[in-house]
Design a protein around this motif. Structure first.
Motif, short mmCIF file in Angstrom:
data_model
loop_
_atom_site.label_atom_id
_atom_site.label_comp_id
_atom_site.label_asym_id
_atom_site.label_seq_id
_atom_site.Cartn_x
_atom_site.Cartn_y
_atom_site.Cartn_z
N LYS A 5 14.40 29.67 7.93
CA LYS A 5 14.71 30.73 6.78
C LYS A 5 13.41 29.95 6.15
O LYS A 5 12.51 30.25 6.14
CB LYS A 5 15.99 29.59 6.52
N ALA A 6 13.41 28.82 5.42
CA ALA A 6 12.55 28.06 4.55
C ALA A 6 11.89 27.06 5.02
O ALA A 6 11.42 26.34 3.99
CB ALA A 6 13.44 27.97 3.01
N GLY A 7 12.39 26.27 5.67
CA GLY A 7 12.17 25.30 6.31
C GLY A 7 12.92 24.17 5.91
O GLY A 7 13.99 23.94 5.19
N THR A 8 12.75 22.73 6.43
CA THR A 8 13.46 21.69 6.66
C THR A 8 13.02 20.81 5.09
O THR A 8 11.47 20.67 5.49
CB THR A 8 13.01 20.41 7.36
N PHE A 9 13.96 20.59 4.44
CA PHE A 9 13.08 19.78 3.31
C PHE A 9 13.43 17.71 2.91
O PHE A 9 14.40 17.67 3.92
CB PHE A 9 14.19 19.87 1.45
N GLY A 10 12.50 17.14 2.72
CA GLY A 10 12.72 15.56 2.18
C GLY A 10 13.82 15.53 1.79
O GLY A 10 14.62 15.77 0.59
N ARG A 11 14.29 13.97 1.89
CA ARG A 11 15.14 13.70 0.68
C ARG A 11 14.63 13.05 -0.47
O ARG A 11 15.41 12.95 -1.21
CB ARG A 11 16.25 12.91 1.67
N LEU A 12 13.48 12.10 0.06
CA LEU A 12 12.83 11.41 -1.32
C LEU A 12 11.77 12.36 -1.50
O LEU A 12 10.35 12.49 -0.51
CB LEU A 12 11.81 10.19 -0.75
N ARG A 13 11.31 12.94 -2.68
CA ARG A 13 10.30 13.09 -3.11
C ARG A 13 8.95 12.35 -4.06
O ARG A 13 9.54 11.43 -4.40
CB ARG A 13 10.85 14.18 -4.21
N THR A 14 7.94 12.65 -3.69
CA THR A 14 6.86 11.22 -3.84
C THR A 14 6.16 12.06 -4.61
O THR A 14 5.56 12.94 -4.18
CB THR A 14 6.48 10.12 -3.30
N VAL A 15 5.12 11.33 -5.80
CA VAL A 15 3.77 11.36 -6.29
C VAL A 15 3.32 9.54 -5.85
O VAL A 15 3.70 8.55 -5.77
CB VAL A 15 3.77 11.30 -7.96
N ASN A 16 2.60 9.90 -4.47
CA ASN A 16 1.99 9.80 -4.40
C ASN A 16 2.72 8.06 -3.85
O ASN A 16 2.00 6.97 -4.31
CB ASN A 16 0.64 8.47 -6.02
N ASP A 17 3.27 8.47 -3.13
CA ASP A 17 4.59 7.88 -2.05
C ASP A 17 5.55 6.90 -3.35
O ASP A 17 5.80 6.04 -2.70
CB ASP A 17 3.38 6.74 -0.94
N ARG A 18 5.29 7.53 -4.36
CA ARG A 18 6.21 6.62 -5.35
C ARG A 18 7.56 7.25 -6.00
O ARG A 18 6.48 8.92 -6.30
CB ARG A 18 5.53 5.94 -6.78
N VAL A 19 8.19 7.32 -6.62
CA VAL A 19 9.27 9.14 -7.00
C VAL A 19 8.89 8.33 -8.18
O VAL A 19 9.11 6.70 -9.25
CB VAL A 19 10.59 7.78 -6.86
N ALA A 20 8.75 9.42 -8.89
CA ALA A 20 8.20 9.69 -10.81
C ALA A 20 7.43 8.51 -11.12
O ALA A 20 8.21 7.48 -12.71
CB ALA A 20 10.13 9.96 -11.68
#
Length: 469
Positions: free
Chosen positions: A191-206
């Motif tokens: 289907k659409a693939g596996t998504f990660g729990r933690l979304r990051t920008v430069n390995d930081r959250v927001a």
């Protein structure tokens, strides 16, 4: 250490903190400067989110979790890869028009770099822009463990920006304790693939990132995730698109821009006033997701109209559209109905079943690779003549999105994509039941890969290769 007129802000560890540009060794070789880097792929304990998260047994190319290599146009990169991981690896220089032997595709352009071995990558990037590099072995797991870096080739700015931010988007597939969660499953890969729990920008959250108040800031945004598609927009500031996949285009006011895995977007952003914030959002979600906050600091620049300057274009051979040879590629599931009706009413009649293994879910022109493993090289999808112009129609006959990436080439997108016509790219995002045409000159000989950059789609059949002779 070479420091330009601009401040480099890469993933502030705390509000207002910056990372200085690292010293880059340079050697004069046969009249040209060479940037020399040693990339040691190994397991390293890092904290995710950076600084305050749990320890993660990441795989990285350097002690810094996301190494950034900068070159000036015309400089040579000499990168020594050393493999200290328990499995084979390689490096693909995504979007760079490298000589074929440097493209980093196991069994197609080089042997995989086994544990304890090394490989020397040596080339001069012909184009300026925002690029990245990543492993091309067991990619879904290795990329998700962190095995990637940024490559920037400078020299395209006619009018310098006041500052620059490199923003790398990626998911971390980890639990609350920092242990990795499954990278894939048959159900997700189909289907659409596996998504990660933690979304990051430069390995930081927001993260909150400081920018010079009222200044014009260049945002180099890279989606290096294996799966996630983002719909990017900015609130609280004016912004314009100035490059796609590292290739300049006439500045285009940003409303939103859909960025698939492996795609890059360069923006010029007018920074907010002192103490004020602009927010980079992902709208491709039930509710907008704030990815990063840009906070104006210091005295405000004088008020002036927002007029982003175009970047200096790279030297690409222009395809001769009138004389171009026409090809077509259809991206499909490995077992599909005999007829598919596209949006424009055209009916595709394809085989009911391709007799593929249970682990194969996708195909290109009814052919799947790696059905029997990467080393079992199938016939090429097509063969091209060096120097000749081509137009390829890319047809998505599935209900899922596919970012299609061609190695070794930068192509022109002939059909409108998000308000821009004729943009240059190395990856193009096909929507469900979508199609588009790309054009290019086959200018670099060799055997080149072509695949979907949702890595679970790639690894379960949606990849192939082509030859330029």
């Amino acid at each position: 250490m070479r420091i330009g007129r601009r401040a480099l802000l890469l993933g502030a560890a705390t509000a207002g903190a910056t990372l200085a540009r690292p010293s880059t060794p340079r050697l004069a070789i046969t009249g040209e400067e060479s940037v020399v880097r040693r990339l040691v792929a190994a397991e390293r304990r890092i904290r995710v989110p950076s600084g305050d998260g749990p320890e993660v047994a990441a795989w990285t190319f350097a002690d810094e979790p996301l190494p950034v290599i900068r070159l000036r146009q015309g400089e040579r990169l000499q990168a020594r890869l050393e493999n200290r991981l328990p499995e084979p690896i390689s490096i693909h220089w995504h979007g760079i028009r490298v000589p074929n032997a440097m493209d980093g595709v196991p069994y197609l352009t080089q042997e995989p770099v086994m544990s304890g071995q090394g490989f020397d990558y040596d080339f001069v990037p012909p184009d300026t822009g925002t690029f990245f590099f990543h492993t091309h072995c067991n990619t879904i797991e290795q990329l998700s463990r962190g095995l990637a870096g940024v490559l920037i080739v400078e020299g395209d700015e006619v009018v310098p920006h006041d500052a620059e931010l490199v923003l790398v988007l990626r998911d971390w597939r980890i639990d609350a304790a920092g242990a990795f969660t499954p990278f894939t499953s048959d159900a997700a890969a189909a289907k659409a693939g596996t998504f990660g729990r933690l979304r990051t920008v430069n390995d930081r959250v927001a993260p909150v990132l400081d920018v010079p108040a009222g200044g014009d800031v260049r945002l180099r945004i890279l989606n290096v995730d294996a799966t996630r598609i983002a719909e990017l927009g900015v609130e609280g500031a004016e912004a314009a698109v100035i490059a796609t996949d590292g290739n300049g285009l006439p500045p285009l006011p940003l409303t939103s821009w859909r960025l698939g895995p492996a795609m890059r977007l360069d923006l010029t952003l007018r920074a907010p006033g002192p103490g004020q914030e602009a927010v980079l959002y992902d709208y491709f979600a039930p509710e907008p997701v704030p990815l990063a906050r840009l906070r104006g600091t210091g005295p405000a620049r004088p008020d002036r109209p927002f007029a982003p300057a175009a970047l200096r274009p790279s030297d690409f051979a222009e395809p001769d559209l009138a004389r171009a040879d026409k090809l077509r590629l259809t991206f499909q599931t490995s077992a599909i109905a005999s007829e598919i009706v596209l949006k424009d009413g055209q009916v595709l009649r394809l085989a009911d079943n391709l007799c593929l293994s249970a682990a194969t879910h996708w195909a290109i022109d009814r052919r799947s690779w790696p059905e029997q493993g990467h080393q079992a090289l199938p016939p090429p999808l097509f063969e091209l003549v060096q120097g000749r112009s081509y137009v390829i129609e890319l047809v998505n006959a599935t209900q899922y999105q596919h970012p299609i990436h061609l190695h070794g080439l930068t192509f022109q997108v002939l059909d409108p994509r998000q308000g821009a016509v004729g943009q240059r790219a190395d990856t193009v995002l096909l929507g469900p039941r979508d199609r588009t045409r790309i054009a290019f000159v086959a200018d670099t000989p060799g055997d080149w890969m072509l695949h979907c950059h949702i890595i679970e789609h790639q690894e379960t059949g949606m990849m192939g290769w082509f030859r330029i002779t």
